[in-house]
Design an enzyme around this catalytic site. Structure first.
Site, mmCIF file in Angstrom:
data_model
loop_
_atom_site.group_PDB
_atom_site.id
_atom_site.type_symbol
_atom_site.label_atom_id
_atom_site.label_comp_id
_atom_site.label_asym_id
_atom_site.label_seq_id
_atom_site.Cartn_x
_atom_site.Cartn_y
_atom_site.Cartn_z
ATOM 1 N N GLU A 271 -21.126 32.665 -16.496
ATOM 2 C CA GLU A 271 -20.425 31.553 -15.870
ATOM 3 C C GLU A 271 -21.072 31.164 -14.552
ATOM 4 O OE1 GLU A 271 -18.134 28.942 -13.900
ATOM 5 O OE2 GLU A 271 -18.264 30.941 -13.053
ATOM 6 N N ASP A 272 -21.538 32.155 -13.786
ATOM 7 C CA ASP A 272 -22.120 31.874 -12.482
ATOM 8 C C ASP A 272 -23.075 33.002 -12.113
ATOM 9 O OD1 ASP A 272 -22.612 30.526 -10.144
ATOM 10 O OD2 ASP A 272 -20.621 30.795 -9.301
ATOM 11 N N HIS B 18 -14.318 33.474 -12.754
ATOM 12 C CA HIS B 18 -14.757 32.082 -12.629
ATOM 13 C C HIS B 18 -15.500 31.973 -11.311
ATOM 14 C CE1 HIS B 18 -13.871 27.591 -12.019
ATOM 15 N NE2 HIS B 18 -14.863 27.728 -12.882
ATOM 16 N N ILE C 20 -18.808 33.387 -8.687
ATOM 17 C CA ILE C 20 -19.106 34.631 -7.978
ATOM 18 C C ILE C 20 -19.814 34.269 -6.695
ATOM 19 C CG2 ILE C 20 -21.356 35.039 -9.066
ATOM 20 C CD1 ILE C 20 -20.523 38.055 -9.150
#
Length: 73
Positions: free
Chosen positions: A5-6, A66, A68
């Protein structure tokens, strides 16, 4: 399997990657698998993501990362 996600990369080349974000109504390839945080050392010739262990007592079953970010002091 659930995709990253990141990512946040430190000046020393260590990369922290959050994975496993699930949104209601969007297909998940691993709906029962909790989120994860990986570490990758970009200084290595063949960097590989390694899953970090999360401390006991943390509610891992509901972990849905969601984003970082890191803080360096």
């Amino acid at each position: 399997e659930t995709g990253s996600e990141d990512i946040d990369i430190l000046p020393n080349g260590l990369a922290f990657i959050s994975s496993g974000l699930k949104y209601p109504g969007i297909k998940s390839f691993a709906p029962d698998k909790p989120g994860e945080i990986f570490l990758m050392d970009l200084n290595e010739d063949n960097p590989r993501a390694v899953e970090l262990r999360i401390s006991r007592g943390f509610d891992l079953a509901s972990f849905n990362p969601h984003g970082i970010s890191t803080y360096t002091d």
